[in-house]
Design an enzyme around this catalytic site. Structure first.
Site, mmCIF file in Angstrom:
data_model
loop_
_atom_site.group_PDB
_atom_site.id
_atom_site.type_symbol
_atom_site.label_atom_id
_atom_site.label_comp_id
_atom_site.label_asym_id
_atom_site.label_seq_id
_atom_site.Cartn_x
_atom_site.Cartn_y
_atom_site.Cartn_z
ATOM 1 N N GLU A 41 0.788 -1.221 0.000
ATOM 2 C CA GLU A 41 0.000 0.000 0.000
ATOM 3 C C GLU A 41 0.832 1.288 0.000
ATOM 4 O O GLU A 41 0.428 2.267 -0.614
ATOM 5 C CB GLU A 41 -0.940 0.004 1.219
ATOM 6 C CG GLU A 41 -1.958 -1.119 1.240
ATOM 7 C CD GLU A 41 -2.989 -0.982 0.131
ATOM 8 O OE1 GLU A 41 -3.202 0.148 -0.353
ATOM 9 O OE2 GLU A 41 -3.576 -2.012 -0.267
ATOM 10 N N SER A 67 -35.503 -24.046 -21.969
ATOM 11 C CA SER A 67 -36.626 -23.577 -22.785
ATOM 12 C C SER A 67 -37.147 -22.203 -22.389
ATOM 13 O O SER A 67 -37.934 -21.608 -23.134
ATOM 14 C CB SER A 67 -37.770 -24.596 -22.727
ATOM 15 O OG SER A 67 -37.403 -25.791 -23.387
#
Length: 891
Positions: A109, A383
């Site tokens: 960081e 479907s």
């Protein structure tokens, strides 16, 4: 001359000098102008930056240690969650932080953390260059100090104001607190996923370690990498991504001299699963799946904003009643008969008109930031994809009707040989029938008719992403490489119920950033299809609910449309779907096994989506008016003759049973009338002659082409009810056993052998036998004598019985003359009564049977029986006797 030459030379020098002076003067003017503008800009920027800095929030010590709380509100504006109010947090001091964890965090960081003044000018320079080449916000330069400031006082919005305030406060924070205190603030405040705030809570959640000094190098590297994207790198859900991020941290530690390459390689060899403890069950709120979707949406639409630490007021679309009921259905205490504990399901409920998400069922035992089966799966839709991939595009682009004929037959599509769900084929069927019964072959053919390219564009307008491979023919039945989730399916189906308008499903209405205003996050609606297409698809899907594959999910009191869907691996069904909607709500439900997509579903498992849909749609629709789907003027109901291909209008002679009513686009209706069913011409020149020598009646008539035509002959005796005598293919017939004292009326009707034409009108002829003429004269004389007797004296009046009998005789004769039932019996006729009544009964039975058959076939309506019941007689020698019914005999 010399003076002139000197004069010219002097003038040239003077001109050059003048030009030089003018050029210098212009440059000075431009330079001074630019300098002035630069100074003004610097003053302006300085003033603006000064204003931003002065208006920055104060350093509140309480906020430096506690998270910046975000609040979530439902669709009624009621608070449903304070995202920092119930967090798990274990605070630590700097002395609790082991060196391996500090090295991992700083290398990842902020490697110059102990050297800068709160902001790192070297990182700022790199970020400025990246932003010039990649656009503003392309790369950040935030130090740990800036991150503490941002998460304590500011939002993640990428604006100049926020960055200026962030840097100003970071410098100020660095001046007022030690580096050790700032690092302590950071490690206590950061969110590490899985509900863990702060590194101490994260260490216990993932590794079961309460003492940070026990952390190993790979564990420290894993924790150091999580804050960048806690949900994405969370090891419980995404171990592969977590491993990649851990390796990145290890590489940075080597790069900055924190560890050796050997140590990094040793740490990389550790598997993520070997480091983790079993995930502890959290008590998630019933809204957790919904809130996690809110977090994703805010992050996507607000440049990475984090609802767990940015202090936002988030106004959502959540319907708490619907969400509570979804959670109840998904629990083991609900009404759903779950076949086993491993079966999973995902549920999405959206508003049909607005796209607002009302409820999300992320799974049966959903955990915070867990895998959401309503939003995260990517499964074949089966479907349920047919209206999206085939029927919708066919109506939109090919203007088909719901009657459109498709041949359901064994078909090979290249190397692909699909089948229907029941391995049966039905021949020519309508689009409505094919969709409602979920037939595969007609659907694939329909996609072929439209074209894959057009269908792909249609589906993309409903939020479908086909990826790099694009759409394929397999997608017609939802079996291609395209995956969907319930939230996507609910949004796509909603467009059919919203007159063709698609709105991307969304959970967040707006977000208020304290001190900066409110951002509207609602998506814009888009027209995905015509209102005609939307209505026709909806109407066909209503048939699916009323008589097709969705009947068990049907809510009788609601106008609703829906579709089932199942996918298979070989003979095993592995995904089951149901998507349905009204004009108010659209719901999509998936059921399957989470990690093992190849695991087969039992019949009970396959029915779960329908079993969830019916009570859910019933519950959320209570107390609300649900309008039916609105038919636009561009669509018309049209009667067509069943079986015609292409569609034909029925003729005047088409049987009612062969007429169907279907939807057509108003500008593409059938105009031609079917010629299948017509009315036959009547027979011509019908004549009848009594033959005294043989006591028979000879009937004959004329007819044109007699191919496919049979003639039915019927007779009435002395005005009695007409009954059928025979059918024949000839144009003449001999009637035997004639009563020499009767009047006959014969009728002949032409009948179609194949029943594809209506019967002709009857042709009639009247034949009087010689004896019947004498009887008529005698009856007239008796009537006159009866009148004279009535005028006689009372002494000559007959008795009551005699009078009654004599009175009946002329009445019966009168009835005969008028053509009604009833006639006089002769002794000869009485002798044959039993035999005649038996014949009459048999013929009446035959006639009733024929009429029943005609009623079933509904192909023709005639007075006699069906020609199929009584085959044509080529040679006819018909006896005709005057028979009377049982009732007449009793009289």
């Amino acid at each position: 001359m010399a003076n002139d030459s000197q004069s010219r030379t002097a003038r040239r020098k003077q001109m050059k000098s003048s030009k030089k002076t003018k050029g210098t003067s212009k440059f000075k003017k431009v330079f001074m102008t630019l300098l002035t503008i630069g100074i003004v800009l610097m003053i302006g920027v300085g003033a603006l930056f000064t204003y931003y800095a002065v208006s920055a929030p104060a350093l509140d010590e309480e906020k430096l240690s506690d998270p910046f709380s975000s609040k979530v509100y439902d669709d009624d504006g009621e608070l449903v969650a304070d995202l920092a109010g119930d967090e798990r947090r274990t605070k630590i001091t700097y002395d609790d932080i082991p060196a391996v964890l500090e090295d991992a965090v700083l290398a990842t960081e902020d490697v110059r953390f102990y050297d800068h003044i709160g902001i790192d000018f070297q990182r700022i320079g790199g970020a400025v260059l990246a932003n010039i080449t990649g656009g503003f916000g392309a790369e950040g330069a935030s130090t740990i100090t800036q991150q503490v400031v941002k998460e304590s006082f500011l939002t993640t919005e990428k604006t100049i104001k926020r960055k200026v305030q962030e840097q100003y406060l970071a410098i100020k924070l660095d001046q007022e607190y030690s580096k050790e205190e700032i690092l302590e603030m950071y490690l206590n405040k950061i969110y590490y996923g899985a509900g863990s705030y702060g590194v101490a809570e994260a260490a216990e959640t993932y590794f079961g370690k309460k003492d940070l000094s026990e952390l190993t190098l790979p564990e420290a590297a894993l924790l150091a990498g999580l804050p960048q994207r806690p949900s994405g790198y969370m090891p419980f859900e995404n171990p592969d991504l977590a491993k990649d991020r851990m390796n990145t941290v290890l590489s940075l530690m080597v790069q900055h001299g924190k560890i050796t390459e050997t140590e990094a390689d040793e740490a990389r060899s550790v598997e993520i699963e070997d480091m983790l403890i079993e995930r502890q069950q959290e008590e998630a709120t019933p809204y957790q799946a919904f809130i996690d979707r809110v977090a994703e949406e805010v992050q996507e639409k607000m440049d990475g904003a984090d609802i767990y630490k940015d202090g936002l007021n988030i106004y959502t679309t959540l319907d708490t009643d619907a969400q509570d009921y979804v959670q109840q259905l998904l629990s083991n205490e609900g009404s759903i008969p779950w076949p086993d504990d491993e079966l999973e399901t995902g549920v999405a409920v959206t508003d049909t008109k607005t796209g607002a998400v009302k409820a999300i069922g992320g799974g049966r035992n959903y955990q915070k930031e867990g895998f959401n089966f309503a939003t995260d799966i990517n499964r074949q839709p089966g479907s349920t994809f047919k209206p999206i991939a085939a029927y919708g595009p066919a109506i939109e682009y090919n203007k088909i009707s719901t009657y459109h004929q498709l041949n359901d037959e064994k078909t090979d599509f290249g190397d692909w040989s699909p089948n229907n769900f029941d391995n049966q084929f039905r021949g020519w069927v309508s689009a409505r029938y094919a969709l409602s019964r979920s037939l595969n072959i007609p659907t694939i053919k329909l996609l072929q008719e439209v074209g894959v390219d057009k269908a792909e564009g249609f589906a993309e307008g409903l939020g479908v992403d086909f990826g790099e491979d694009g759409m394929s023919l397999n997608d017609a039945i939802g079996g291609g490489s395209t995956g969907m989730n319930p939230l996507q399916m609910a949004g796509a189906y909603a467009a059919f119920g919203n007159e063709g308008v698609y709105v991307e499903p969304y959970t967040v209405e707006s977000v208020e950033i304290p001190g900066e205003g409110t951002i509207d996050l609602k998506p814009e609606p888009n027209s995905a299809m015509s209102s005609a297409t939307a209505y026709m698809v909806s109407n066909m899907l209503q048939t699916t609910m009323s008589e097709g594959s969705g009947t068990s999910a049907n809510v009788p009191s609601l106008p609703e449309a829906g579709k089932t869907g199942t996918t298979n691996i070989g003979d095993v069904a592995n995904n089951s779907w149901f998507s349905g909607y009204t004009t108010n709500y659209s719901i999509s439900i998936w059921t399957g096994y989470g990690e093992d997509n190849s695991r087969g579903l039992s019949d009970a498992a396959r029915n779960i989506p329908k079993q969830i849909f019916k009570p859910l749609m019933t519950q959320i629709s209570q107390g609300k008016d649900t309008a039916d789907f609105k038919k636009p003027d561009s669509v018309a109901w049209v009667d067509v003759e069943e079986g015609s291909n292409p569609a034909r209008l029925p003729s005047d002679y088409t049987p009612e049973s062969r007429i169907v009513t279907e939807l057509f686009l108003a500008d593409n209706q059938p105009s031609k009338v079917s010629q299948v069913f017509q009315k036959l011409d009547p027979v011509q020149s019908l004549s009848g002659q009594f033959n005294e020598e043989s006591s028979t009646i000879d009937l004959s008539w004329d007819y044109g082409n007699t191919d496919g035509v049979t003639f039915r002959v019927a007779a009435s005796i002395n005005g009695s009810e007409s009954r059928q005598l025979t059918t024949t293919k000839d144009t003449s017939v001999e009637i035997t056993s004639i009563d020499p004292a009767a009047t006959y009326e014969f009728s002949v009707v032409a009948i179609s052998d194949n029943e594809q034409a209506e019967n002709s009108d009857a042709a009639t002829v009247r034949v009087q036998t010689p004896g019947s003429i004498g009887d008529e004269e005698q009856e007239e004389e008796e009537t006159e004598e009866s009148g004279e007797n009535e005028e006689g004296s009372e002494e000559e009046a007959p008795s009551d019985e005699q009078s009654e009998e004599e009175t009946e005789e002329p009445e019966e004769n009168s009835e005969n003359e008028e053509g009604n039932e009833g006639n006089n019996e002769t002794p000869e006729e009485e002798q044959n009564t039993d035999q005649d009544n038996g014949n009459t009964g048999n013929e009446q039975d035959n006639e009733e049977n024929n009429q029943d058959n005609n009623g079933e076939n509904s192909e023709q309506n005639n007075e006699g029986g069906s020609s199929e019941e009584q085959p044509p007689q080529e040679e006819t020698d018909t006896e005709l006797q005057q028979n009377e019914s049982d009732d007449q005999e009793e009289e």
